[in-house]
Design an enzyme around this catalytic site. Structure first.
Site: not given
Length: 602
Positions: A389-390, A393, A396
């Site tokens: 998940h992180e 980020h 991105h």
């Protein structure tokens, strides 16, 4: 008794390397003085931007350069403080950075009002007269949307100077919850005495021993309930700040003000809440199945996180999790995987829990730093999902910063959670494709359903609560602990239905949710997860064009409006279709899991 290590006891290779931001604290402190001087120079530019296109360019770049320097300093102080919130040295550095934030805000507060004092035609003439300003066209277009909500130069300076004061409630909450609360000793599954923490709490709730779950649940809330009136005071003050700011800026509500920053129409929020409430029957089916398979006479809130199919069949050390993450994300292409590997190799991740460390997980950094990830690692499937998940980020951030100039080198909060939850969906698909053991497969499906419950349903529940307390405060209602707990308890029961015992402690859950201080952030977790479901399906189709459309979304930053960026990626979030796709996926996997779980129970 097992103890959480001190920061100094954590192996260096499991900590992030912040020397790439500042070589040491002395360099940080030297930059404080530099930024103060720059602030004075930028403040002196007031009144000069409208003289010519060249002046508009000169003033604009000076303001952006100052903010860029400030961000670098602020990120360093924040990361240092988060690695050990009890460290007085870094509390001080964080405080200095916050003070400087207010100073810079005051020094630049005239800029936007001066730009917006120009008519749209006059501003466009200045832009057209200076070719270098073409790269800032979208920036000025977005700024122009704020004309009716921007105050006079004097008023903006006053608000900017008070920014540190406005943040006081959030900071008090953070210090109290992360550094000052002391949790009791509890027993783990092996009967060992362990000091409860927020990180350990999440692990103990996954225990297959009901007494362990119940003990952890009651022990944690016994501490939060001691301070429920204090937490009510900090949250009420935060809500008042949001309502006050919206009012003085001529918005109809705090929600409208918060969403306008990303140019998100109210229909996106309202459609989410309406659609989720229209599918609560699926959540009720899931929790009733959980009660059935676990064979519990009553299902409590603390029973909602333990694997339905028994002992976790999958656990990973941090090293093992890295390899699984690389395999799961391979579908995004070799360049993406290579950049993930760089994160692993270059100490960009602060891995394990230590005393005083900020709870939870996040991805941080700024334009001129590498992305950083904070974790509180446990050898669990949940931690693998958190890592992936992180990493979403961080990738991105990486792709945005390497493909956009500074003025577009960040992305809106609205699209931020989409990259992270797309990664989660890809990991789920990878595990379901590679795990053939029925027990393992059931566990992965269980994890997916729990993730959906926690992200789409739970975050929408949070969004309803957040909007309600803002509306009530605006209407003059005092946000006491009892008032908020009464509503929260009823809302929680509405979401989970009669199949779950409404434990009295859960009515006080709002006391331990830091996101309620983030000003209408939580709904974006739910919209992001749902959008990610559609995007993951597009990526997994094998169509390179669809994969590249997704990668282009990662590269877009803030070069276009959020909804336009997502439309280009293949999802129209102004329509309910993406939500319906997400619920259809949930129902399909719930049906598969129901069959597997019942067969395994025989």
């Amino acid at each position: 008794m097992k103890q959480i290590p001190q920061r100094t006891e954590v192996p260096t290779e499991l900590t992030w390397d912040l020397t790439t931001i500042y070589s040491d604290d002395a360099a940080f402190k030297a930059d404080i003085q530099t930024i103060k001087q720059q602030s004075e120079q930028v403040a002196a530019l007031k009144g000069q931007l409208a003289e010519s296109g060249a002046d508009l360019y000169r003033v604009t770049t000076a303001v952006l350069d100052l903010n860029r320097q400030l961000e670098r300093l602020y990120v360093y102080a924040s990361l240092k403080n988060d690695q050990d919130t009890s460290n007085a040295t870094y509390q001080d550095l964080s405080g200095q950075a916050s003070n400087l934030l207010a100073t810079v805000a005051a020094a630049t507060s005239w800029f936007e009002p001066e730009v917006l004092a120009l008519s749209q035609d006059a501003l466009q003439k200045l832009i057209d007269a200076e070719p270098r300003l073409a790269a800032y066209q979208h920036l000025f277009d977005v700024l122009g949307k704020q004309r009716e909500h921007t105050l006079s130069v004097a008023e903006e300076k006053l608000l900017a100077g008070a920014s540190d004061i406005f943040d006081a409630s959030s900071k008090t909450y953070s210090v109290l919850s992360d550094a000052d609360l002391v949790f009791p000793i509890v027993q783990d599954e092996q009967g060992n005495d362990v000091r409860l923490s927020e990180g350990l709490y999440g692990v103990l709730l996954q225990s297959t021993t009901p007494k362990v779950r119940e003990q952890a649940f009651k022990a944690l809330y016994s501490v939060y309930q001691q301070f429920r009136h204090t937490f009510a005071s900090t949250l009420a003050s935060e809500v008042k700040t949001h309502n006050f700011t919206a009012q003085v800026r001529h918005y109809g509500s705090a929600r409208e003000a918060a969403m306008s920053g990303n140019d998100i129409p109210a229909v996106v929020y309202d459609t989410l809440v309406k659609t989720v409430n229209g599918h609560l029957d699926s959540l009720h089916k899931y929790v009733n199945l959980r009660k059935e398979i676990l064979g519990l006479p009553e299902l409590h809130m603390y029973d909602l996180y333990t694997p339905i199919t028994g002992e976790p069949s999958l656990s990973y050390t941090y090293e093992e999790a890295q390899q699984e993450a690389l395999k799961a994300l391979a579908v995004l292409g070799p360049d993406y995987v290579a950049n993930v590997q760089k994160m692993f190799d270059n100490r960009a991740i602060d891995v394990v829990e230590n005393r005083g460390k900020r709870t939870g997980a996040y991805s941080g950094g700024m334009y001129d730093t590498k992305p950083y990830i904070l974790l509180n690692w446990q050898d669990s499937l949940e931690s693998l999902f958190t890592l992936v998940h992180e990493m979403g980020h961080s990738m991105h951030s990486h792709y945005t910063r390497t493909n956009q100039p500074y003025q577009y080198g960040d992305y809106s909060i609205f699209v931020a959670e989409i990259a992270s939850t797309t990664n989660e969906n890809l990991l789920t698909d990878y595990l379901l494709k590679t795990q053939t053991d029925p027990q393992v497969r059931a566990y992965v499906l269980n994890h997916y359903l729990d993730g959906f419950k926690g992200t789409v349903y739970r975050q929408t529940q949070f969004a309803e609560f957040e909007d309600y307390i803002h509306q009530q405060a605006a209407a003059g209602q005092s946000l006491t602990a009892d008032f908020m707990s009464e509503f929260y308890g009823k809302l929680n029961q509405h979401y989970y239905g009669d199949g779950v015992v409404s434990d009295p402690q859960i009515a006080d859950e709002w006391t331990r949710i830091p996101h309620f201080y983030y000003n209408y952030y939580v709904y974006q977790y739910a919209t992001g997860f749902a959008a990610a479901t559609t995007l993951a399906q597009r990526i997994l189709s094998g169509d390179v064009a669809k994969r590249d459309a997704y990668l282009n979304y990662l590269k877009a930053g803030s070069s276009a409006l959020p909804l336009d960026v997502m439309r280009q990626a293949g999802v129209d979030m102004a329509q309910p279709d993406y939500l319906q796709t997400a619920f259809a996926t949930f129902d399909d996997r719930l049906a598969e899991f129901s069959k597997l779980a019942r067969e395994l129970k025989k």
